[in-house]
Design a protein around this motif. Structure first.
Motif, short mmCIF file in Angstrom:
data_model
loop_
_atom_site.label_atom_id
_atom_site.label_comp_id
_atom_site.label_asym_id
_atom_site.label_seq_id
_atom_site.Cartn_x
_atom_site.Cartn_y
_atom_site.Cartn_z
N ASP A 36 0.30 4.83 -7.10
CA ASP A 36 -0.06 5.81 -6.07
C ASP A 36 -1.08 5.27 -5.08
O ASP A 36 -1.31 5.84 -4.03
CB ASP A 36 -0.62 7.08 -6.72
N SER A 37 -1.76 4.20 -5.45
CA SER A 37 -2.78 3.66 -4.54
C SER A 37 -2.69 2.13 -4.51
O SER A 37 -2.15 1.50 -5.43
CB SER A 37 -4.18 4.09 -4.99
N VAL A 58 -5.06 -0.02 -4.88
CA VAL A 58 -5.80 -0.66 -5.97
C VAL A 58 -4.97 -0.70 -7.26
O VAL A 58 -5.04 -1.65 -8.02
CB VAL A 58 -7.16 0.05 -6.20
N GLN A 59 -4.16 0.34 -7.47
CA GLN A 59 -3.29 0.33 -8.66
C GLN A 59 -2.24 -0.79 -8.55
O GLN A 59 -1.93 -1.45 -9.53
CB GLN A 59 -2.57 1.67 -8.78
N THR A 91 0.49 4.23 0.54
CA THR A 91 0.35 5.24 1.59
C THR A 91 0.89 4.76 2.93
O THR A 91 1.06 5.55 3.83
CB THR A 91 -1.13 5.64 1.76
N GLN A 124 -3.64 -4.40 -9.37
CA GLN A 124 -4.32 -4.62 -10.66
C GLN A 124 -4.12 -6.08 -11.08
O GLN A 124 -3.05 -6.66 -10.80
CB GLN A 124 -3.72 -3.70 -11.71
N PRO A 125 -5.11 -6.67 -11.76
CA PRO A 125 -5.03 -8.11 -12.09
C PRO A 125 -3.71 -8.54 -12.73
O PRO A 125 -3.17 -9.59 -12.39
CB PRO A 125 -6.20 -8.31 -13.06
N VAL A 176 -11.54 -6.59 -4.52
CA VAL A 176 -10.96 -6.15 -5.80
C VAL A 176 -10.11 -7.29 -6.37
O VAL A 176 -10.14 -7.58 -7.56
CB VAL A 176 -10.11 -4.87 -5.62
N ASP A 233 0.85 -1.19 0.00
CA ASP A 233 0.00 0.00 0.00
C ASP A 233 0.89 1.25 0.00
O ASP A 233 1.57 1.53 0.99
CB ASP A 233 -0.89 -0.03 1.26
#
Lengths: 456, 317
Positions: free
Chosen positions: B168-169, B171-172, B154, B175-176, B265, B152
């Protein structure tokens, strides 16, 4: 596996296999044995032989231990055994998993179960592989009609399958519009009353106060806040095993294009409210946020989250779409209580469930969420308002409670999980939600089919 | 997740190898057949293996070929799971993960073991082995929880590195397309240390006379590594391949925890084992779940056979 010694004589091997075969068959038979009584009881399901003084086993999550304690205090004569489990939180499915294993074993079911998932009635009301359905029918005399009728309108929808009620709702999670009142006044903006005004406000904020946000679309419940409130028919459960999935309607497209526009200008970022990233970037920057009633305690009035000081947090009723007379809203969670159809003490189990959902000792005095039982909800709201934390009246929360759109249902599979795995990576990767609508539809249809649903 | 045998096991295996060589081709089981105490020692293992390994496997076979009512279903369960829209993506995910992980494991473990072995300074070598082994101490789910923070941007202690890579996040990052590499890195980090120690032990087993002879013949360190040490490590590499393959095809904990931590996700049907779990506990279809397990078993056995035969694992010298 490697390492299994293979140099055994064939005769010995044959006898070993035979022993194992017998053992396997015995195990299989044991698994298939048991089951409840086949006689149809007076409440509309086959009842086990009742023992009025027997102990009832109650499964709760950590937060609902207070409910069990309140019951024990008020009913010291009823013997209960409290078991704490994860409440099926975060989609763990513990409740369903364990009941399926008990179904196979033919015993072991608890008498009462709390679940934090709304779609459990969809499976608990159905026979599993020929085995009796776990959930007891509640509206055929087990729970008094008067109690049932006092639940907030529509609140028992997740518990209702094929016209029968299989659980009682603990709390509601209706979506409302939370906002920062002093900040809105300081910026000189009027409170939006329609989604079109909301979008226009987002475009203004992006230009005039970049960095501030008016919502988020990074959580799995994004479709439940935005798509549901727009009457997008992506999840219309029309029968115990049938669902209508339409994501190409005007209703779906208008919400999707609004989210796309606001995501592009940064006022509705694709960030989950429960991430460190959200707190780092948006603490003190949340102008407004459509979301469930529980955002108040979990996000705004939480020292570990946004920690908004008293006197700032306001709440507005759900927004309408232009041309529509009455606003509808979505729902994000809210717990449910089940009584086992296998219970040997239905009376005590019913007493317990009725107490924890309706009695002031828990729902008003101790419960963290908005009670589903309307008389308790009124008192709960009065108590919240008395705390002087909120900047406005909480009446919009009450209004929204009965405005949850009934065209979005509760199937056995999770819409949140589908959105998260299909849409979130796509949107994060730069695609638009409008363009992804057909992908979303296919994903829902596929998931529905493997779960045995007929898709219309 | 990664099954790395302890160095004790290595010693036992090595001594067993020596004894059988000395035995001049006599069956290894002879000696134990004469002493009943052998059976006493082996019986708890055998009983537990039967109770928790063989019987459940046979029950899975029974389930895979029957339907929910217990009737014979032929290959219906297999065709059903293979037709499932989630099956082939799960096969693809596990395959890509296995390729990245196994290649990475072989190259880096062997490379690092050779390097550590070549270091002459004793305390440097010892320290390095300890450092390599350390991440393995944080095993299973706890190591993945740690990785949730590392991944993560952050919260990560290496957020600068993640930002430099364009993330930057969280979720990025997840990514699959990134997942096979992420799972491979996590598995390598937790499991490779143990294997490095084992390879080091195997390198120690190579007779010093052979190395010395090569050196006298003019071979440099690289030539010794490539021509002498690597070929002699072949069995151990094959052993690592088989064990890691068995563990790798059962990819479950990493995607499952990441799925819960990312609010789904990362899909909860990413790997074949997760799909089997979904069948059993989401769809209440134990027969379908058993069919997936059997497919996994057959594939893992076939691939293991390739490793065993190509690696000469059971060849006698």
């Amino acid at each position: 596996m490697v390492g299994i010694h293979t140099g055994v004589r064939s005769r010995r091997r044959a006898s070993t296999v035979a022993v194992m075969g017998v053992a396997t068959a015995l195990l299989a038979l044991a698994g298939c044995g048991g089951g409840g009584s086949s006689a149809n009881g007076k409440y509309g399901f086959p009842e086990a032989k009742q023992e009025a003084s027997s102990t009832i086993t109650v499964w709760v999550d950590a937060d609902r231990q207070a409910a069990a304690q309140a019951f024990q205090k008020a009913n010291p004569d009823t013997k209960i055994k409290v078991v704490t489990y994860d409440g099926s939180a975060n989609g763990s499915n513990s409740f369903r998993t364990k009941m399926q294993l008990f179904d196979r074993a033919g015993n072991g079911w608890p008498d009462v179960v709390f679940s934090s998932q709304n779609n459990d009635a969809a499976w608990a009301s159905q026979k599993n592989g020929g085995k009796q359905a776990f959930a007891a029918v509640l509206d055929k005399g087990l729970v008094p009609k008067e109690t049932l009728s006092n639940f907030t309108k529509g609140s028992l929808d997740p518990c209702t399958v094929d016209g029968r009620v299989y659980c009682l709702r603990n709390d509601l999670a209706q979506a409302v519009l939370w906002y920062n009142k002093p900040l809105l006044e300081q910026f000189g903006y009027a409170l939006p009353t329609t989604w079109e005004e909301y979008q226009a406000l987002g475009e203004k904020v992006a230009k005039e106060h970049p960095g501030y946000i008016i919502g988020t679309a990074g959580d799995a419940w994004t479709p439940e806040v935005f798509m549901w409130a727009s009457k997008c028919q992506a999840n219309d459960v029309t029968g115990p095993k049938s669902v209508t999935v339409k994501t190409d309607s005007t209703e779906c497209k208008r919400a999707a294009s609004m989210l796309d526009a606001l995501r592009r200008n940064g006022t509705v970022p694709v960030v989950s409210v429960f991430t460190p990233e959200f707190l780092k970037k948006y603490s003190g920057k949340v102008l407004m946020m459509p979301g469930p009633a529980w955002y108040a305690g979990a996000i705004f009035r939480n020292p570990e989250s946004l920690d908004v000081p008293a006197g700032q947090l306001g709440v507005a009723a759900p927004l309408t779409w232009k041309g529509e007379s009455e606003a509808v809203t979505g729902n994000v969670g809210g717990g449910t209580w089940f009584i086992s159809s296998h219970s040997k003490n239905l009376k005590a189990a019913e007493n317990f469930v009725q107490f924890v959902t309706t009695a002031d000792e828990y729902q008003v005095d101790a419960a963290p969420g908005y009670p589903a039982y309307a008389p308790a909800a009124e008192k709960w709201i009065a108590k919240q308002e008395a705390s002087k934390y909120y900047a406005t009246s909480l009446q919009p929360v009450v209004t929204a409670a009965s405005r949850v759109w009934a065209g979005w249902g509760y199937p056995t599979f999770s819409q949140e999980a589908i959105w998260a795995k299909t849409m979130t990576p796509g949107v994060t990767g730069g695609k638009s939600i409008v363009d992804l609508l057909p992908t979303w539809r296919t994903a829902i249809e596929n998931q529905a089919k493997v779960n045995g649903y007929v898709v219309n | 997740m990664t099954l790395a045998p302890s160095s004790d096991q290595l010693t036992v295996d090595a001594s067993r190898g020596r004894r059988s060589r000395r035995g001049g081709g006599k069956p290894a089981g002879r000696a134990s057949a004469r002493s009943p105490i052998g059976y006493v020692f082996v019986s708890p293992y055998a009983l537990l293996t039967i109770a928790f390994g063989i019987v459940p496997s046979l029950y899975a076979v029974l389930l895979a070929f029957t339907n929910a009512d217990g009737g014979f279903a032929g290959f219906d369960n297999f065709t059903k799971v293979i037709d499932d829209f989630r099956f082939w993506p799960a096969v693809f995910h596990v395959t890509i993960y296995l390729v990245i992980w196994l290649l990475g494991l072989v190259v880096f473990v062997v490379g690092l073991a050779l390097m550590v072995h070549a270091i002459g300074v004793r305390w440097v070598s010892t320290t390095l082995r300890f450092v390599y082994y350390l991440p393995g101490a944080l095993a299973g789910a706890s190591s993945i929880l740690l990785w949730l923070f590392v991944l993560d941007p952050t919260a990560s202690p290496v957020s600068g590195l993640l930002s430099a890579m364009g993330f930057d996040s969280f979720v990025q990052v997840i990514q699959p397309g990134n997942l096979p590499a992420i799972f491979a890195i996590i598995a390598f980090w937790t499991g490779a240390g143990g294997w490095i120690i084992i390879m080091y032990g195997a390198l120690n087993n190579i007779s010093t006379e052979v190395i010395e002879a090569a050196r006298i013949d003019g071979a440099n360190a690289v030539q010794i590594a490539l021509r002498i040490q690597l070929p002699m490590l072949r069995k151990w590499v094959a052993y690592m391949g088989v064990m890691s393959l068995a563990a790798g095809t059962q990819l479950f904990v990493e995607p499952q925890l990441l799925s819960q931590a990312s609010n789904a996700v990362v899909p909860n049907d990413y790997s074949l084992n997760q799909l089997a779990y979904q069948y059993a506990f989401q769809q209440n279809d134990f027969n379908g779940a058993a069919a997936i397990s059997l497919i996994l078993l057959v594939v893992a056995l076939l691939l293991s056979w390739v490793f065993v035969t190509r690696g000469g694992l059971f060849e006698k010298e």
